[in-house]
Enzyme design. Structure first.
Site, PDB file in Angstrom:
ATOM      1  N   GLY A  16       0.745  -1.142  -0.476  1.00  0.00           N
ATOM      2  CA  GLY A  16       0.537   0.320   0.032  1.00  0.00           C
ATOM      3  C   GLY A  16       0.755   1.249   0.122  1.00  0.00           C
ATOM      4  CB  THR A  17       3.208   2.441  -2.157  1.00  0.00           C
ATOM      5  OG1 THR A  17       3.627   1.344  -2.168  1.00  0.00           O
ATOM      6  CG2 THR A  17       4.768   3.858  -2.143  1.00  0.00           C
ATOM      7  N   GLY A  18       0.473   4.314  -0.374  1.00  0.00           N
ATOM      8  CA  GLY A  18      -0.192   5.764  -0.719  1.00  0.00           C
ATOM      9  C   GLY A  18       0.346   6.707   0.070  1.00  0.00           C
ATOM     10  CB  ALA A  19      -0.191   9.577   2.010  1.00  0.00           C
ATOM     11  N   GLY A  21       2.121   4.726   3.721  1.00  0.00           N
ATOM     12  CA  GLY A  21       3.628   3.730   3.623  1.00  0.00           C
ATOM     13  C   GLY A  21       4.355   4.901   2.349  1.00  0.00           C
ATOM     14  CG  ASN A 113      -6.730   6.038  10.390  1.00  0.00           C
ATOM     15  OD1 ASN A 113      -6.057   6.385  10.809  1.00  0.00           O
ATOM     16  ND2 ASN A 113      -6.329   6.530   8.900  1.00  0.00           N
ATOM     17  CE  LYS A 195      -4.055   8.790  14.393  1.00  0.00           C
ATOM     18  NZ  LYS A 195      -4.095   7.888  13.146  1.00  0.00           N
ATOM     19  CG  ASN A 199      -8.774  10.320  13.619  1.00  0.00           C
ATOM     20  OD1 ASN A 199      -7.411   9.003  14.161  1.00  0.00           O
ATOM     21  ND2 ASN A 199      -8.151  10.118  12.769  1.00  0.00           N
TER      22      ASN A 199
END
Lengths: 331, 331
Positions: A16-19, A21, A113, A195, A199
């Protein structure tokens, strides 16, 4: 620094190379760690192969030119540590994605999350290898391989199965050596709820208020909430409710925690939570991880969660199409 | 029929010739009563003078050709009975509008929604002359002097100051003789809460769900609520909360009341509550009468009203511009 000896040369996969990762993986890669990124989009793979990963930041931006990019996890093969940073809504994909990465000693660290991600991994791959990480960071992926870092960046790590182990501290140290402020938490479930205290109300109310804004009005930011009597009151009362629910579940969150959250939020300025950006971009949001599971956990423990329930049901309705109409069970 | 002798020839004023005032006033006028309508808009006065009042209905539509139309209440002068059917948001205007209509024996019957309207009149004109009427009717004004009657029509009348008096029954009879199903309620406050049991959730959730609907989607009707898991659940839980609050306030609403409300709502078909139509047309809604005052009354009595609170704050925010940004006090 004893732990250097224990984890001499970790092989690390980022799924998961999003923000999130991309950011934490890039930090590790920048400091010379052996990091392998799974990037399933061909276009994105090409961009990252060519230009690397770029973290834009007012203070400490950086670029990693040479990135190990892979189309499949089979291509990556077994690793010592897997960072999992898919959206929780895509968890089903992990059942097929993870096995090629897993050897006997492989650790799975979910940076996702909300609630339920550690449980998901534990059920499928064994609880002994599961850790959870909470990311306190404002990130926004603006283009393939380009991540805007808007603030913060610290990481809190914990064991799914119980108290921290030497390996928990080792991994935290590995992040620290790569410029990430990392700490170990004694109770991961409590940390997750702490958290959620932010959230659930702030991600929820920015979303609901944005959804009902007049046409052509800008999205509702955290600063807009604080400036509006009705929204600020609603958000505060919802936060108080989440804290009471967490306490009912046995997590001793202190009385002044809500005041502190509001103070910090005011200092953050006008922030648009990632769930809001996701929703505005037509992407699914982590409805069940952030609202559904906490709601059901609290409800089943007998906590009064009328505010959370109301927000959750309105969010379910709001995101019904974006979440492909998937139904979440009602207690 | 003894009461005919007591109220031989009532002089009746209607203040607020919208859907409700127009409908009940037209009923009385159609049966020959001496009814005087206050119509402040010149264009509307001209239309009603020329074409009368027309009630369109599938079953029993009718038209009253000759209507007593007045531009001011001074022109009407003292009456025996004043029907008050302005939006509660316009109550301030009553301070100037009503005095010319009031003689020593004049009764004020408010047909307005929600809480606080009887109190408003009682404070200014004396509690002894104040009655409240609850209208169970689906009406929609489609043009000046033209009212669409979509269903129901019954009226429940009660005294503000206590138990019903002979005059309460007299007025109910007067309506009955004019074709309106009218009954007297022993406890007006309880009757108001019984009506709120439906209005708070269904008016609230149709509004909130409509506000967050995708662009170009139709408004969310009562039938849409019943057909949607999340909205139906939210509405039912909110209704249960309102019933519990009413019971806490001393109004013994029975346990099966919510089931009955949902059954009746299903029979009603796709209904758009008047608050929703008002909001869509850019008119103010009775935010404080339907949500604010009930919320504060229940909250101050120690009832758990997290769902009502959440809906109320989201509605406050939603209607902030339509209500000219007026702030309602937070307990």
């Amino acid at each position: 620094m004893r732990s250097t000896h224990r984890l001499p040369n970790l092989r690390i996969a980022v799924v998961g190379t999003g923000a999130v990762g991309g950011y934490y993986g890039a930090k590790l890669a920048y400091y010379g760690r052996d990091v392998h990124f799974l990037i399933r989009s061909e276009q994105e793979r090409a961009a990252v192969r060519r230009f690397g990963l770029q973290i834009k930041s007012r203070k400490d931006g950086f670029r990693v030119a040479r990135i190990n990019v892979h189309a499949t996890t089979a291509e990556i093969g077994p690793c010592d540590l897997v960072l999992i940073a898919l959206k929780a809504t895509a968890n089903d994909a992990l059942t097929d994605l993870l096995p090629p990465l897993i050897g006997p000693e492989t650790l799975l660290l979910t940076l996702q999350n909300g609630l339920g991600n550690e449980e998901f991994l534990a059920e499928r791959f064994g609880p002994h290898r599961v850790l959870g990480g909470l990311c306190f960071v404002c990130l926004h992926k603006t283009a393939p391989g380009v991540i805007e870092h808007q603030g913060y960046g610290n990481l809190a790590l914990g064991e799914f199965s119980g108290y921290p182990l030497p390996r928990t501290h080792d991994i935290a140290w590995e992040f620290k050596r790569c410029g990430v402020t990392a700490r170990v938490v004694a109770d991961l479930a409590e940390a997750r709820w702490r958290k959620l205290v932010w959230n659930i109300p702030f991600n929820g109310v920015t979303l609901l208020a944005t959804a009902q804004r007049p046409p052509d009005a800008p999205p509702v930011s955290t600063a807009d909430i604080l400036a509006d009597d009705a929204l600020a009151y609603l958000t505060r009362r919802l936060m108080d409710e989440v804290i009471a629910a967490a306490r009912k579940l046995g997590h001793p969150i202190p009385a002044d925690f809500a005041d502190l959250q509001f103070k910090r939020t005011a200092e953050m300025g006008a922030y648009l939570p990632s769930t809001l950006l996701d929703h505005l971009a037509g992407r699914p949001i982590e409805l069940d991880a952030i609202w559904g599971k906490p709601y059901r956990q609290a409800y089943n423990a007998g906590a009064e969660v009328g505010r959370l329930e109301t927000c959750y049901q309105l969010l379910r309705r709001l995101t019904a199409s974006a979440n492909n109409g998937s139904r979440h069970p009602i207690p």
